[in-house]
Design a protein around this motif. Sequence first.
Motif, PDB file in Angstrom:
ATOM      1  N   SER A 190      -8.152   3.711   3.265  1.00 50.03           N
ATOM      2  CA  SER A 190      -7.381   2.973   2.166  1.00 50.03           C
ATOM      3  C   SER A 190      -5.882   2.706   2.352  1.00 50.03           C
ATOM      4  O   SER A 190      -5.176   2.724   1.526  1.00 50.03           O
ATOM      5  N   ILE A 191      -5.615   2.827   3.742  1.00 46.82           N
ATOM      6  CA  ILE A 191      -3.952   2.677   4.107  1.00 46.82           C
ATOM      7  C   ILE A 191      -3.673   1.210   4.253  1.00 46.82           C
ATOM      8  O   ILE A 191      -4.396   0.501   4.845  1.00 46.82           O
ATOM      9  N   ALA A 192      -2.646   0.867   3.679  1.00 42.32           N
ATOM     10  CA  ALA A 192      -2.113  -0.445   3.674  1.00 42.32           C
ATOM     11  C   ALA A 192      -1.936  -0.925   4.971  1.00 42.32           C
ATOM     12  O   ALA A 192      -1.204  -0.294   5.763  1.00 42.32           O
ATOM     13  N   PHE A 193      -2.398  -1.917   5.576  1.00 42.31           N
ATOM     14  CA  PHE A 193      -2.206  -2.286   7.122  1.00 42.31           C
ATOM     15  C   PHE A 193      -0.618  -2.398   7.277  1.00 42.31           C
ATOM     16  O   PHE A 193      -0.522  -2.456   8.476  1.00 42.31           O
ATOM     17  N   TYR A 194      -0.085  -2.771   6.589  1.00 32.87           N
ATOM     18  CA  TYR A 194       1.339  -3.026   6.715  1.00 32.87           C
ATOM     19  C   TYR A 194       2.391  -1.827   6.927  1.00 32.87           C
ATOM     20  O   TYR A 194       3.598  -1.901   7.313  1.00 32.87           O
ATOM     21  N   ASP A 195       1.586  -0.720   6.407  1.00 33.79           N
ATOM     22  CA  ASP A 195       2.402   0.555   6.533  1.00 33.79           C
ATOM     23  C   ASP A 195       2.067   1.109   8.078  1.00 33.79           C
ATOM     24  O   ASP A 195       1.298   2.057   8.006  1.00 33.79           O
ATOM     25  N   THR A 196       2.502   0.661   8.842  1.00 29.72           N
ATOM     26  CA  THR A 196       2.425   1.272  10.157  1.00 29.72           C
ATOM     27  C   THR A 196       2.649   2.635  10.536  1.00 29.72           C
ATOM     28  O   THR A 196       2.028   3.257  11.435  1.00 29.72           O
ATOM     29  N   GLU A 197       3.695   3.100   9.905  1.00 28.87           N
ATOM     30  CA  GLU A 197       3.941   4.627  10.079  1.00 28.87           C
ATOM     31  C   GLU A 197       2.724   5.631   9.676  1.00 28.87           C
ATOM     32  O   GLU A 197       2.366   6.517  10.428  1.00 28.87           O
ATOM     33  N   ALA A 198       2.412   5.049   8.400  1.00 24.61           N
ATOM     34  CA  ALA A 198       1.444   6.041   7.966  1.00 24.61           C
ATOM     35  C   ALA A 198      -0.124   5.755   8.802  1.00 24.61           C
ATOM     36  O   ALA A 198      -0.683   6.764   9.022  1.00 24.61           O
ATOM     37  N   LEU A 199      -0.211   4.584   9.046  1.00 25.07           N
ATOM     38  CA  LEU A 199      -1.460   4.437  10.256  1.00 25.07           C
ATOM     39  C   LEU A 199      -1.312   5.211  11.378  1.00 25.07           C
ATOM     40  O   LEU A 199      -2.297   5.873  11.855  1.00 25.07           O
ATOM     41  N   ALA A 200      -0.226   5.184  12.032  1.00 20.95           N
ATOM     42  CA  ALA A 200      -0.048   5.910  13.242  1.00 20.95           C
ATOM     43  C   ALA A 200      -0.123   7.254  13.110  1.00 20.95           C
ATOM     44  O   ALA A 200      -0.664   8.068  13.839  1.00 20.95           O
ATOM     45  N   VAL A 246     -11.637  -1.162  14.165  1.00 18.92           N
ATOM     46  CA  VAL A 246     -11.085  -1.141  12.791  1.00 18.92           C
ATOM     47  C   VAL A 246     -11.631  -2.377  11.944  1.00 18.92           C
ATOM     48  O   VAL A 246     -11.570  -3.532  12.668  1.00 18.92           O
ATOM     49  N   GLY A 247     -11.970  -2.087  10.711  1.00 15.60           N
ATOM     50  CA  GLY A 247     -12.443  -3.086   9.911  1.00 15.60           C
ATOM     51  C   GLY A 247     -11.299  -2.977   8.591  1.00 15.60           C
ATOM     52  O   GLY A 247     -10.464  -2.046   8.655  1.00 15.60           O
ATOM     53  N   LEU A 248     -11.485  -3.907   7.650  1.00 16.59           N
ATOM     54  CA  LEU A 248     -10.627  -3.935   6.536  1.00 16.59           C
ATOM     55  C   LEU A 248     -10.689  -2.503   5.700  1.00 16.59           C
ATOM     56  O   LEU A 248      -9.458  -2.014   5.423  1.00 16.59           O
ATOM     57  N   LEU A 249     -12.067  -2.398   5.669  1.00 12.22           N
ATOM     58  CA  LEU A 249     -12.064  -0.645   4.972  1.00 12.22           C
ATOM     59  C   LEU A 249     -12.831   0.292   5.918  1.00 12.22           C
ATOM     60  O   LEU A 249     -12.230   1.578   5.974  1.00 12.22           O
ATOM     61  N   LEU A 250     -13.710  -0.140   6.426  1.00 13.75           N
ATOM     62  CA  LEU A 250     -14.353   0.981   7.347  1.00 13.75           C
ATOM     63  C   LEU A 250     -13.920   0.915   8.845  1.00 13.75           C
ATOM     64  O   LEU A 250     -13.692  -0.113   9.635  1.00 13.75           O
ATOM     65  N   ILE A 260      -4.377 -13.913   4.843  1.00 13.91           N
ATOM     66  CA  ILE A 260      -5.521 -14.240   4.659  1.00 13.91           C
ATOM     67  C   ILE A 260      -6.577 -13.015   4.315  1.00 13.91           C
ATOM     68  O   ILE A 260      -7.336 -12.715   3.510  1.00 13.91           O
ATOM     69  N   THR A 261      -6.218 -12.011   4.988  1.00  8.91           N
ATOM     70  CA  THR A 261      -7.023 -10.497   4.977  1.00  8.91           C
ATOM     71  C   THR A 261      -6.501  -9.546   3.992  1.00  8.91           C
ATOM     72  O   THR A 261      -7.158  -8.766   3.821  1.00  8.91           O
ATOM     73  N   PHE A 262      -5.433  -9.641   3.342  1.00  8.35           N
ATOM     74  CA  PHE A 262      -5.092  -8.900   2.110  1.00  8.35           C
ATOM     75  C   PHE A 262      -4.740  -9.726   0.742  1.00  8.35           C
ATOM     76  O   PHE A 262      -5.465  -9.220   0.004  1.00  8.35           O
ATOM     77  N   LEU A 263      -3.846 -10.437   0.769  1.00  4.03           N
ATOM     78  CA  LEU A 263      -3.588 -11.113  -0.528  1.00  4.03           C
ATOM     79  C   LEU A 263      -4.680 -12.042  -1.130  1.00  4.03           C
ATOM     80  O   LEU A 263      -4.904 -11.878  -2.044  1.00  4.03           O
ATOM     81  N   ARG A 308       1.263   4.874  -0.693  1.00  2.00           N
ATOM     82  CA  ARG A 308       0.381   5.454  -0.002  1.00  2.00           C
ATOM     83  C   ARG A 308      -0.484   6.369  -0.962  1.00  2.00           C
ATOM     84  O   ARG A 308      -1.721   6.196  -0.611  1.00  2.00           O
ATOM     85  N   ILE A 309      -0.094   7.029  -1.960  1.00  2.00           N
ATOM     86  CA  ILE A 309      -0.818   7.472  -2.675  1.00  2.00           C
ATOM     87  C   ILE A 309      -1.759   6.847  -3.464  1.00  2.00           C
ATOM     88  O   ILE A 309      -2.798   6.778  -3.806  1.00  2.00           O
ATOM     89  N   PHE A 310      -0.984   5.675  -4.081  1.00  2.00           N
ATOM     90  CA  PHE A 310      -1.739   4.673  -4.931  1.00  2.00           C
ATOM     91  C   PHE A 310      -2.929   4.130  -4.411  1.00  2.00           C
ATOM     92  O   PHE A 310      -3.975   3.597  -4.708  1.00  2.00           O
ATOM     93  N   ALA A 311      -2.870   3.652  -2.659  1.00  2.40           N
ATOM     94  CA  ALA A 311      -3.691   2.912  -2.172  1.00  2.40           C
ATOM     95  C   ALA A 311      -5.142   3.782  -1.996  1.00  2.40           C
ATOM     96  O   ALA A 311      -6.236   3.345  -1.891  1.00  2.40           O
ATOM     97  N   LYS A 312      -5.091   5.293  -2.226  1.00  2.00           N
ATOM     98  CA  LYS A 312      -6.202   6.071  -2.086  1.00  2.00           C
ATOM     99  C   LYS A 312      -6.644   6.420  -3.446  1.00  2.00           C
ATOM    100  O   LYS A 312      -7.783   6.862  -3.720  1.00  2.00           O
ATOM    101  N   ILE A 313      -6.111   5.927  -4.590  1.00  7.02           N
ATOM    102  CA  ILE A 313      -6.545   6.224  -5.885  1.00  7.02           C
ATOM    103  C   ILE A 313      -8.008   5.686  -6.406  1.00  7.02           C
ATOM    104  O   ILE A 313      -8.941   6.168  -6.879  1.00  7.02           O
ATOM    105  N   PRO A 314      -8.081   4.353  -6.176  1.00  7.94           N
ATOM    106  CA  PRO A 314      -8.989   3.563  -6.851  1.00  7.94           C
ATOM    107  C   PRO A 314     -10.648   3.831  -6.474  1.00  7.94           C
ATOM    108  O   PRO A 314     -11.636   3.666  -7.128  1.00  7.94           O
TER     109      PRO A 314
END
Length: 431
Positions: free
Chosen positions: A9-19, A35-39, A122-125, A205-211
């Motif tokens: 559930s990490i936002a794809f534009y957050d490259t630091e957190a992804l790495a 990599v998929g959008l979620l899985l 396309i893939t997020f908004l 980053r925390i919010f992305a993991k909440i829902p």
Amino acid sequence: MKTKYRLESIAFYDTEALAAHLGEMAALGWELESVGLLLWKYRKIQPEKRTYGITFFPDASEVKDSPTQVQSDFIEEQAEKGWQYVTQWNQMQFFQTTAEHPAPLFVNENQRLDAIKKSMAITFLLPHILLLFGFLLQVTYNAKQIYLHPLHYITDSVAWWFLLIQTLTAAYALISCLAYFRWYKKSLAAVKTGGNCLPAKKGQRIFAKIPYLPLGFLFLWCFLLPPNLRTLVGNASSGIVLTMAVLGILLLGKTASAVLSCMAVVLAVSVVFINHHLTIARDPILAKPLVLAENPPLTMEQLKEVETDTYVTFTENSTIFAAAQSYTQWDGAKNPIMGYTILDLSCEALVDTCVDASLHRRDDWGTSHPYDSQKSLTLDSADAAWQLYEDGQTWQTYLLQKDNRLVSLSFFEHVTPEELEEAASVLLAES
């Protein structure tokens, strides 16, 4: 297990957190495979320290996972520096290296920000805007139904849980879009002054993991656990359609976003009509399976002698707002003799709303037939009482109120004023 899938559930534009996340997974013995959008798919390896890097290419294909020629040339250049290509997702490429001090990946920040914008559109908004639109329709429709039919919904726990799911999902989609727009605006300002794209803040980053956990629990609760058959038929049907739309957009949008987006719009609109017709078709007697009542508060025998053998069935529903118990007494031929619903409200503020709904809003605990008129009565046991009339009515129907308790009472044979007073004293007595 040599491979596994994770719901990331990490936002794809957050490259630091992804790495950083991918580096932590490698240290635990799992390397990224696709990599998929979620899985995300991981492959089992020996735990090792790895550094991951992420680049963006505006000309990358949004449909094919294979790199373009420009990307392939770039991959070869990075291989000479010690960076190994892992996979790609739309305009995003993933690299990894085990070098202690790897050479930096070449990334033009203007190009990077343009690629992020193109990819996220396309893939997020689009999926999140469609989620917001679809679930806002549902929230609006169900909120309207609750307002128009409070007596019907005030004790329906499944309906309230379902409304909570819809509200949480709409709020999540809205906040996610606003967080991205805020990040993009600030990153654009930084790039224009010669800086770099900004990292996402810790709160994002925390919010992305909440829902995902609470929403998943609530969906399962609505579809698998409730015994309320009527609500299950109505809400699960529309819920299944919504779930299909959500999963289709989020999990498959990677390769078919345009088609699925159109499907989602149609499904989101059609769900309102599906739910509307199912609501109209609901039969209040199916609120819960009828069971025999061992000690009902009131039976016809307590008011007058009943010649035929009788039995009493009941249903019950409750929420934090109110609790309702409905009883029906039948004769040996399964014809109703009397019936009543006791509604205990949680606060006095709900009393006037529920009384008004019962008298004027075509809402008698689930029915949709308006009363032609009503006549106020004076009973010693009640704060207020009304006799309600319908066209062609052959039985006596009453609404009784005392403190926070409402009673809807119907007799299918004549009763005297004394018998009505006795019934009110029993049904309105403090439990």
